[in-house]
Design a protein around this motif. Structure first.
Motif, PDB file in Angstrom:
ATOM      1  N   ALA A  60      -1.833  10.137   2.286  1.00  0.00           N
ATOM      2  CA  ALA A  60      -2.476   8.905   2.761  1.00  0.00           C
ATOM      3  C   ALA A  60      -1.436   7.800   2.931  1.00  0.00           C
ATOM      4  N   GLY A  61      -0.507   7.693   1.989  1.00  0.00           N
ATOM      5  CA  GLY A  61       0.549   6.698   2.104  1.00  0.00           C
ATOM      6  C   GLY A  61       1.455   6.958   3.294  1.00  0.00           C
ATOM      7  N   GLU A  62       1.780   8.232   3.511  1.00  0.00           N
ATOM      8  CA  GLU A  62       2.622   8.591   4.657  1.00  0.00           C
ATOM      9  C   GLU A  62       1.909   8.296   5.969  1.00  0.00           C
ATOM     10  N   ASN A  63       0.614   8.578   6.018  1.00  0.00           N
ATOM     11  CA  ASN A  63      -0.162   8.282   7.231  1.00  0.00           C
ATOM     12  C   ASN A  63      -0.232   6.776   7.479  1.00  0.00           C
ATOM     13  N   ALA A  64      -0.431   6.006   6.405  1.00  0.00           N
ATOM     14  CA  ALA A  64      -0.472   4.549   6.545  1.00  0.00           C
ATOM     15  C   ALA A  64       0.874   4.028   7.030  1.00  0.00           C
ATOM     16  N   VAL A  76       0.838  -1.206   0.000  1.00  0.00           N
ATOM     17  CA  VAL A  76       0.000   0.000   0.000  1.00  0.00           C
ATOM     18  C   VAL A  76       0.869   1.251   0.000  1.00  0.00           C
ATOM     19  N   ILE A  77       1.897   1.254   0.845  1.00  0.00           N
ATOM     20  CA  ILE A  77       2.775   2.423   0.940  1.00  0.00           C
ATOM     21  C   ILE A  77       3.482   2.664  -0.391  1.00  0.00           C
ATOM     22  N   GLU A  78       4.006   1.596  -0.980  1.00  0.00           N
ATOM     23  CA  GLU A  78       4.705   1.721  -2.268  1.00  0.00           C
ATOM     24  C   GLU A  78       3.749   2.146  -3.376  1.00  0.00           C
ATOM     25  N   SER A  79       2.552   1.573  -3.358  1.00  0.00           N
ATOM     26  CA  SER A  79       1.552   1.917  -4.374  1.00  0.00           C
ATOM     27  C   SER A  79       1.148   3.382  -4.277  1.00  0.00           C
ATOM     28  N   ASP A  80       0.973   3.883  -3.065  1.00  0.00           N
ATOM     29  CA  ASP A  80       0.608   5.293  -2.891  1.00  0.00           C
ATOM     30  C   ASP A  80       1.701   6.212  -3.418  1.00  0.00           C
ATOM     31  N   ALA A  81       2.948   5.868  -3.153  1.00  0.00           N
ATOM     32  CA  ALA A  81       4.058   6.697  -3.648  1.00  0.00           C
ATOM     33  C   ALA A  81       4.103   6.679  -5.179  1.00  0.00           C
ATOM     34  N   LYS A  88      -5.903  20.950 -10.691  1.00  0.00           N
ATOM     35  CA  LYS A  88      -6.394  20.128  -9.581  1.00  0.00           C
ATOM     36  C   LYS A  88      -5.532  18.905  -9.291  1.00  0.00           C
ATOM     37  N   LEU A  89      -4.807  18.396 -10.263  1.00  0.00           N
ATOM     38  CA  LEU A  89      -4.041  17.167 -10.068  1.00  0.00           C
ATOM     39  C   LEU A  89      -2.966  17.255  -8.973  1.00  0.00           C
ATOM     40  N   PRO A  90      -2.266  18.374  -8.822  1.00  0.00           N
ATOM     41  CA  PRO A  90      -1.280  18.416  -7.725  1.00  0.00           C
ATOM     42  C   PRO A  90      -1.905  18.163  -6.345  1.00  0.00           C
ATOM     43  N   ALA A  91      -3.100  18.657  -6.131  1.00  0.00           N
ATOM     44  CA  ALA A  91      -3.767  18.419  -4.845  1.00  0.00           C
ATOM     45  C   ALA A  91      -4.107  16.943  -4.682  1.00  0.00           C
ATOM     46  N   ALA A  92      -4.507  16.287  -5.765  1.00  0.00           N
ATOM     47  CA  ALA A  92      -4.803  14.857  -5.705  1.00  0.00           C
ATOM     48  C   ALA A  92      -3.535  14.062  -5.413  1.00  0.00           C
ATOM     49  N   SER A  93      -2.441  14.447  -6.050  1.00  0.00           N
ATOM     50  CA  SER A  93      -1.169  13.782  -5.811  1.00  0.00           C
ATOM     51  C   SER A  93      -0.742  13.944  -4.359  1.00  0.00           C
ATOM     52  N   GLU A  94      -0.901  15.139  -3.837  1.00  0.00           N
ATOM     53  CA  GLU A  94      -0.537  15.406  -2.447  1.00  0.00           C
ATOM     54  C   GLU A  94      -1.408  14.595  -1.491  1.00  0.00           C
ATOM     55  N   ALA A  95      -2.691  14.458  -1.813  1.00  0.00           N
ATOM     56  CA  ALA A  95      -3.605  13.705  -0.953  1.00  0.00           C
ATOM     57  C   ALA A  95      -3.226  12.226  -0.905  1.00  0.00           C
ATOM     58  N   ILE A  96      -2.911  11.634  -2.059  1.00  0.00           N
ATOM     59  CA  ILE A  96      -2.558  10.208  -2.069  1.00  0.00           C
ATOM     60  C   ILE A  96      -1.208   9.994  -1.406  1.00  0.00           C
ATOM     61  N   ALA A  97      -0.279  10.914  -1.595  1.00  0.00           N
ATOM     62  CA  ALA A  97       1.020  10.803  -0.928  1.00  0.00           C
ATOM     63  C   ALA A  97       0.847  10.922   0.587  1.00  0.00           C
TER      64      ALA A  97
END
Length: 139
Positions: free
Chosen positions: A108-112, A25-30, A97-106
């Protein structure tokens, strides 16, 4: 008319033996965050392409009017120009809008990673692939 069979029971998407781990999950999010940011460049390139096409279509429209070309060509050129404007606006909005989406998924990975990786590391260090199964895991 084609009829589509309707399932009598909704499929269960929960899997008992999944090979997916927190590390995946962490690798996939990155990876996903990087792919999303690459989409920003593609969206900007699409917007630039639309800008060029609009310029050329305007020049073509002027030529058609100057030459008094009969038929529907002028209308089709105007329709294409309108579509180019629409696509450019959508591409610009995506690029914004895409940079915000990228930041959100990154994020989420950091939180996980922060929240779940220590337990996964401890379980792995103890020689297991996953935490011990408990009754509440099986529903």
């Amino acid at each position: 008319m084609v009829t589509v069979p309707v399932p009598t029971k909704a499929p269960n998407t929960q899997y008992a033996d999944s090979d997916l781990t927190i590390y995946d999950v962490i690798e996939s999010d990155a990876d996903m965050a990087e792919e999303i940011m690459a989409g920003v460049d593609e969206a900007r390139a699409a917007a630039e392409g639309c800008e060029k096409m609009m310029t050329r279509l305007e020049a073509l429209h002027e030529k058609i009017v100057d030459l008094k070309v009969p038929g529907v060509l002028e209308g089709w050129v105007l329709i294409l120009a309108e579509k180019a404007v629409s696509v450019k606006a959508k591409a610009d909005a995506l690029a914004e809008k895409l940079p915000a989406a990228s930041e959100a998924i990154a994020s989420a990975g950091e939180n996980a990673e922060r929240r779940h990786k220590p337990l996964a590391d401890a379980v792995r260090d103890a020689g297991h692939a996953a935490p011990a199964e408990r009754d509440y895991h099986v529903e």
